[in-house]
Design a protein around this motif. Structure first.
Motif, PDB file in Angstrom:
ATOM      1  N   MET A 163       0.823  -1.228   0.000  1.00  0.00           N
ATOM      2  CA  MET A 163       0.000   0.000   0.000  1.00  0.00           C
ATOM      3  C   MET A 163       0.856   1.277   0.000  1.00  0.00           C
ATOM      4  N   ASP A 222      -3.229   4.835  -2.201  1.00  0.00           N
ATOM      5  CA  ASP A 222      -4.176   3.784  -1.805  1.00  0.00           C
ATOM      6  C   ASP A 222      -4.870   4.150  -0.496  1.00  0.00           C
ATOM      7  N   GLY A 268      -7.857   0.910  -1.116  1.00  0.00           N
ATOM      8  CA  GLY A 268      -6.896  -0.101  -1.586  1.00  0.00           C
ATOM      9  C   GLY A 268      -7.548  -1.357  -2.136  1.00  0.00           C
ATOM     10  N   LYS A 307      -6.309  -2.638  -5.615  1.00  0.00           N
ATOM     11  CA  LYS A 307      -4.978  -3.237  -5.544  1.00  0.00           C
ATOM     12  C   LYS A 307      -5.037  -4.660  -4.974  1.00  0.00           C
ATOM     13  N   ASP A 314     -11.409  -0.277   3.878  1.00  0.00           N
ATOM     14  CA  ASP A 314     -11.446  -1.266   2.786  1.00  0.00           C
ATOM     15  C   ASP A 314     -12.245  -2.477   3.256  1.00  0.00           C
TER      16      ASP A 314
END
Ligand code: CFM
Ligand code: HCA
Length: 531
Positions: free
Chosen positions: A108, A112, A117, A120, A150
């Protein structure tokens, strides 16, 4: 020793003194009850040796599983920290995959954190599947993941459907608890809920067992498995040293759970008993006597004359191979003392092995053990839940009506409980002697005071405190990583340990700790008026 603790505490300001005082005691069996505070927050600013929830989940419990690609969702440092340093070894058997030498991370970066994130993470899973074709993937959250929100659970669910392999999400953000202990609990819950019982297995031979809380540090598990194989046990799964997720799926088919590290795995042990009726036995493969006692208890549990006899044969054979060497090392170590501070199990387990080579442990403590690891499981009903404990979801399981099987009658269970630690653990304090000191979550300041006052021959430690001791001229042995050595478990391990400790204590190096020119100046001169 009481004076030593008073002296040590006197440097703290009032509130900190009150706090730290509750985490220390001098063992006194004349007192009716003795309690210790544990599993509470470290005072901010104090140099503790503890780790975080992510370390306990990904680093400790999940990391050793060979057939899983363990993705750390977070900055690279978290993944790097858990990359091989714990020395859990893994050897792939025929057809098995082994990814434990890799470090997988989403790496990260600032953008991000700002924009999220998840993208990713999805990409990382895709690459892992395409390149490595693992049996399963784990995703472990680090602090920023929870802070920015996230949703690793949603990403895992989507990936699981897309790729057709288990993708397990662990919300083990570092701050989820007061130490790595929270991470153990999070990992235990998820393995119980989503892995154990998802595959059936036909027994390969008699006596099917699981080995819980053994992580194959320095090859300990290799030595334990060697002994259990030799006797003839059917090892269904190991949680998690040199283990596989494939095997853990079938753990519910075993007839006995061996619990080596109570702290990190007692949750699964209890839930397996509740849900499937598998009793658990507290074992200790550290130390020759501990190993012998454990093997005898296991044989007695299965109550089979042939097994009991085979166990005695193996014990005799193994003892024959080690006893002369062990006696030699004992002679070189006899009469010395140790201070012993490790995470949540070993500060207890290693006291026995030290004793076997003539070394008395005078001060000991855990980094993050709970009160039951000190005082025994009897204390559990009295332990108050804190807000930090409530951060970790409590998983409740119920009887699996179809697959629950009673392994022992109630009467036999009770009878065996009188003879062995079946479903029980008495904790560290019960085995220490009067006058010996117990300190929870020892810090660097306290380490210096204790070592200066007691000057033990050996200090059992981790990497964060090892060099504090060695710079004071005291031999320090890492009992997390074993300093590149091991195995130390079982019969052959005990000899390795005795050899390493005896070498560490007896090396002439400690005589050179004071630079020679401090005792015997090579030149004489004056500088700024001083000679
Ligand atoms: Fe159990 Fe362990 Fe330990 Fe532990 Fe650990 Fe470890 Fe440890 Mo380091 S699971 S509690 S979280 S025995 S990693 S293998 S050595 S602190 S004493
Ligand atoms: C951990 C792992 C650790 C650290 C050891 C140490 C291990 O807690 O994250 O501090 O030396 O055994 O590797 O306990």
């Amino acid at each position: 020793n009481k004076k030593l603790l008073d002296n040590l505490l006197s440097a703290y300001p009032g509130k900190s003194m009150k706090n730290r005082k509750e985490h220390m005691m001098v063992k006194d069996s004349n007192k009716n009850e003795q309690h210790i505070m544990a599993n509470t927050r470290t005072i901010p600013g104090i140099m503790t040796n503890r780790g975080c929830a992510y370390a306990g989940c990904k680093g400790v419990v999940l990391g050793p599983l060979k057939d899983v690609v363990h993705i750390t969702h977070g900055p690279i440092g978290c993944s790097y920290y858990t990359w091989g340093t714990r020395r859990h070894k893994g050897r792939a058997k025929d057809g098995e995959k082994n990814f434990i030498s890799y470090a997988f991370s989403t790496d990260m970066q600032d953008p991000d954190i700002v924009f999220g994130g998840e993208k990713k993470l999805k990409q990382a899973i895709k690459e892992a599947v395409e390149i490595f074709e693992p049996e399963a993937i784990s995703i472990s959250a680090t602090c920023p993941v929870g802070l920015i929100g996230d949703d690793i659970n949603a990403v895992a669910k989507e990936a699981q459907e897309k790729y057709g392999i288990p993708v397990l999400a662990f919300s083990c953000e570092g701050y989820k608890g007061v130490s790595q202990s929270a991470g153990h609990h999070i990992a235990n819950n998820n393995l119980m809920e989503h892995v154990i019982g998802t595959k059936e297995r036909e027994p390969k031979k008699k006596y099917p067992i699981n080995l819980l809380g053994e992580y194959n540090i320095g090859g300990d598990g290799f030595e334990i498995s060697r002994i259990l194989d030799k006797i003839g046990y059917d090892i269904v799964s190991i949680m998690t040293g040199d283990g596989t997720l494939e095997e853990i799926k079938t753990a519910h088919t075993a007839d006995l759970n061996l619990v080596q590290c109570h702290r990190s795995i007692n949750y699964i042990a209890e839930m397996l008993e509740e849900k499937f009726g598998i009793p658990w036995l507290k074992v200790n493969f550290i130390g020759v006597q501990g190993t012998i006692e454990t093997l005898r208890n296991m044989a007695k549990y299965f109550d089979d004359e042939a097994l009991i006899q085979r166990t005695e044969e193996v014990i005799e054979e193994e003892l024959g191979e080690i006893k002369d060497l062990l006696a030699k090392y004992k002679e070189m170590c006899d009469g010395n003392t140790a201070c012993l501070f490790v995470g949540g199990s070993r500060a207890h387990h290693y006291q026995n092995l030290f004793k076997e080579i003539g070394i008395e442990t005078v001060v000991a403590g855990y980094e993050f053990g709970h009160r039951d690891d000190y005082e025994g499981r009897g204390i559990i009903p009295d332990i108050e839940m804190t807000a930090d404990d409530r951060n970790i979801p409590e998983l409740t399981v119920t009887k699996d009506e179809k697959r629950y099987k009673l392994r022992l009658s109630k009467e036999r269970y009770k009878k065996l409980q009188e003879e062995m630690p079946l479903g029980d653990y008495k904790g560290m304090i019960s085995e220490m002697k009067d006058g010996q000191v117990i300190i929870d979550d020892l810090n660097h300041y306290e380490t210096e005071i204790i070592l200066n006052a007691l000057k033990p021959a050996v200090f059992g430690s981790g990497i964060k405190d090892k060099y504090v001791a060695q710079k004071m001229g005291i031999f320090s042995k890492q009992l997390h990583s074993y300093d590149y050595s091991g195995p130390y478990a079982g019969f052959k391990g005990a000899v390795n340990f005795a050899r390493d400790i005896s070498a560490g204590i007896n090396t002439p190096t400690w005589n050179y700790i004071t630079a020679p020119w401090k005792n015997d100046p090579q030149i004489e001169a004056e500088l700024g008026g001083a000679s």
